[in-house]
Design a protein around this motif. Sequence first.
Motif, short mmCIF file in Angstrom:
data_model
loop_
_atom_site.label_atom_id
_atom_site.label_comp_id
_atom_site.label_asym_id
_atom_site.label_seq_id
_atom_site.Cartn_x
_atom_site.Cartn_y
_atom_site.Cartn_z
N ILE A 1 0.85 -1.20 0.00
CA ILE A 1 0.00 0.00 0.00
C ILE A 1 0.88 1.24 0.00
N GLY A 2 1.99 1.21 0.75
CA GLY A 2 2.92 2.35 0.76
C GLY A 2 3.48 2.61 -0.63
N ARG A 3 3.85 1.52 -1.31
CA ARG A 3 4.36 1.68 -2.69
C ARG A 3 3.30 2.25 -3.61
N HIS A 4 2.06 1.76 -3.43
CA HIS A 4 0.97 2.27 -4.27
C HIS A 4 0.71 3.75 -3.99
N ILE A 5 0.82 4.13 -2.72
CA ILE A 5 0.63 5.55 -2.38
C ILE A 5 1.72 6.39 -3.02
#
Length: 172
Positions: A45-49
């Motif tokens: 999710i951090g990478r997607h953000i």
Amino acid sequence: MLQKPLSSKGLKSESHMSEELEFTKRLYGQFSSLIETIKVMNTGIGRHIEAVGRFETEIVKLNRHAHQHRQDLGDVRSGVEQVRGEMGQVRGDISQMHTKISHQLDGILLRLDELENAVNSNGLDIKTLQTEAVSQYNDVLNAIQGSTHNNILLRELTERIEAIERRLGPQS
């Protein structure tokens, strides 16, 4: 805590405690797996953000470029209108030049027709002169041929006279 004496019920409770301990260990293992899965998901999710942030940055850049292109398009449109006005002026100038050149070409064509007629007339005169020159050349050749023939006849006649004179001898 109070300890109960060991009885058959106490054995069950130990077995039950052992099962609970086993269940707790499995539950703890599953929670650990779940927590690891959540950590992996959190990382994703951090990478997607971060990716969304990059996309937002690129979208802002694209919006700036689109705005600049709209301004450039407006400039091009005004330039096109200016060019259209200039093209109208050029068309008028070309039309005037076309008229002027057409008149000049008509004059040139008239002069060329006159020259062509003069060349044709001169060509006929040249052919007539060539025919006369050939005729005179033939007359000269005929005269030379006649003169040569007469010269040969004269020599033959002179030789005969000389032969007759030799036969007759000296006449004194």
